[in-house]
Scaffold this motif. Structure first.
Motif, short mmCIF file in Angstrom:
data_model
loop_
_atom_site.label_atom_id
_atom_site.label_comp_id
_atom_site.label_asym_id
_atom_site.label_seq_id
_atom_site.Cartn_x
_atom_site.Cartn_y
_atom_site.Cartn_z
N LEU A 20 0.83 -1.21 0.00
CA LEU A 20 0.00 0.00 0.00
C LEU A 20 0.86 1.26 0.00
N VAL A 21 1.93 1.24 0.79
CA VAL A 21 2.84 2.39 0.83
C VAL A 21 3.46 2.60 -0.54
N ASP A 22 3.90 1.52 -1.16
CA ASP A 22 4.51 1.63 -2.50
C ASP A 22 3.52 2.21 -3.51
N ALA A 23 2.27 1.76 -3.45
CA ALA A 23 1.24 2.28 -4.36
C ALA A 23 0.98 3.76 -4.09
N LYS A 24 0.91 4.13 -2.81
CA LYS A 24 0.70 5.54 -2.46
C LYS A 24 1.86 6.40 -2.95
N GLN A 25 3.07 5.88 -2.81
CA GLN A 25 4.23 6.65 -3.27
C GLN A 25 4.21 6.84 -4.78
N ALA A 26 3.77 5.84 -5.51
CA ALA A 26 3.64 5.98 -6.97
C ALA A 26 2.58 7.03 -7.32
N ARG A 27 1.46 7.00 -6.59
CA ARG A 27 0.41 8.01 -6.82
C ARG A 27 0.90 9.41 -6.46
N ILE A 28 1.64 9.49 -5.36
CA ILE A 28 2.18 10.79 -4.94
C ILE A 28 3.06 11.35 -6.05
N GLN A 29 3.92 10.53 -6.61
CA GLN A 29 4.80 10.99 -7.67
C GLN A 29 4.00 11.45 -8.89
N ALA A 30 2.98 10.69 -9.26
CA ALA A 30 2.14 11.06 -10.41
C ALA A 30 1.44 12.40 -10.16
N PHE A 31 0.90 12.58 -8.97
CA PHE A 31 0.22 13.83 -8.63
C PHE A 31 1.21 15.00 -8.63
N GLN A 32 2.41 14.77 -8.11
CA GLN A 32 3.42 15.83 -8.09
C GLN A 32 3.81 16.24 -9.52
N GLU A 33 3.96 15.24 -10.37
CA GLU A 33 4.33 15.53 -11.76
C GLU A 33 3.23 16.33 -12.46
N LEU A 34 1.98 15.93 -12.26
CA LEU A 34 0.88 16.66 -12.90
C LEU A 34 0.78 18.08 -12.34
N ALA A 35 0.98 18.25 -11.05
CA ALA A 35 0.96 19.60 -10.46
C ALA A 35 2.04 20.47 -11.09
N ALA A 36 3.22 19.91 -11.27
CA ALA A 36 4.32 20.66 -11.89
C ALA A 36 3.98 21.00 -13.35
N GLU A 37 3.35 20.08 -14.04
CA GLU A 37 2.97 20.33 -15.44
C GLU A 37 1.89 21.41 -15.53
N TYR A 38 0.95 21.42 -14.60
CA TYR A 38 -0.07 22.49 -14.57
C TYR A 38 0.61 23.84 -14.32
N THR A 39 1.56 23.88 -13.41
CA THR A 39 2.26 25.13 -13.12
C THR A 39 3.02 25.61 -14.35
N GLU A 40 3.67 24.68 -15.01
CA GLU A 40 4.41 25.01 -16.24
C GLU A 40 3.46 25.51 -17.33
N LEU A 41 2.30 24.87 -17.45
CA LEU A 41 1.31 25.30 -18.43
C LEU A 41 0.82 26.72 -18.11
N ALA A 42 0.59 27.00 -16.84
CA ALA A 42 0.15 28.34 -16.45
C ALA A 42 1.18 29.39 -16.89
N GLU A 43 2.46 29.08 -16.66
CA GLU A 43 3.52 30.01 -17.06
C GLU A 43 3.58 30.17 -18.58
N THR A 44 3.41 29.07 -19.29
CA THR A 44 3.43 29.11 -20.76
C THR A 44 2.25 29.92 -21.28
N LEU A 45 1.08 29.69 -20.73
CA LEU A 45 -0.10 30.44 -21.17
C LEU A 45 0.10 31.94 -20.95
N GLN A 46 0.61 32.27 -19.78
CA GLN A 46 0.81 33.68 -19.45
C GLN A 46 1.83 34.34 -20.38
N ALA A 47 2.85 33.61 -20.74
CA ALA A 47 3.93 34.18 -21.54
C ALA A 47 3.67 34.14 -23.05
#
Length: 165
Positions: free
Chosen positions: A95-122
């Motif tokens: 369960l911990v391993d699965a949660k850690q994989a989900r955490i990484q996926a969520f972190q990556e998507l959050a970073a991609e949304y932030t990057e998209l926001a910056e791209t849209l603005q610029a």
């Protein structure tokens, strides 16, 4: 989605939307991290109990070789209990391993949304182009799967498109 909807929205609204999505994902990461840490604490406690039980047992009775047919003293650890606890620890670790994989996926998507926001603005000048970029991004990233209780722009665009047909 009709063209006037995208034109009515500004690039800034899509930038804010992307930042909000990133923030929501980051909040979910914190929650999942707390859950994973709680499971790790449980694993540590169970392992400590097992070690303690084994140490107590080995300290009370001197180890001597005895024939397999001989029965040991009542204080010997119950193998079935040890195996069950070991299985429980393994399941929690999975369960911990699965949660850690989900955490990484969520972190990556959050970073991609932030990057998209910056791209849209610029780089993006009008709301329709921003809408298109956000919908394409969310479709490629399978973003709707990350938001159980919130509709994404991609989902709204698909709904609107199907109602226009």
């Amino acid at each position: 989605m009709s063209d006037d909807t995208g034109a009515a929205l500004s690039v800034g609204e899509f930038v804010e939307y992307c930042r909000t999505q990133a923030g929501l994902l980051s909040g979910r990461v914190e929650t999942m991290t707390d859950e994973a840490n709680a499971l790790l604490d449980e694993i540590d406690e169970e392992l400590a109990e097992l070690r303690s039980e084994l140490e107590n047992q080995s300290g009370e009775t001197p180890r001597t070789a005895r024939p397999p047919s001989a029965t040991g003293p009542d204080e010997e650890p119950d193998v079935d209990d040890l195996e069950a606890t070991g299985q429980d620890v393994e399941e929690k670790q999975l369960l911990v391993d699965a949660k850690q994989a989900r955490i990484q996926a969520f972190q990556e998507l959050a970073a991609e949304y932030t990057e998209l926001a910056e791209t849209l603005q610029a780089e993006v000048e009008d709301g329709q182009a921003a809408l298109t970029r956000v919908v394409e991004f969310e479709a490629e990233a399978d973003a709707p799967a990350y938001f159980d209780d919130r509709q994404t722009v991609c989902e709204a665009a698909l709904e609107s498109q199907s109602s226009d047909e």
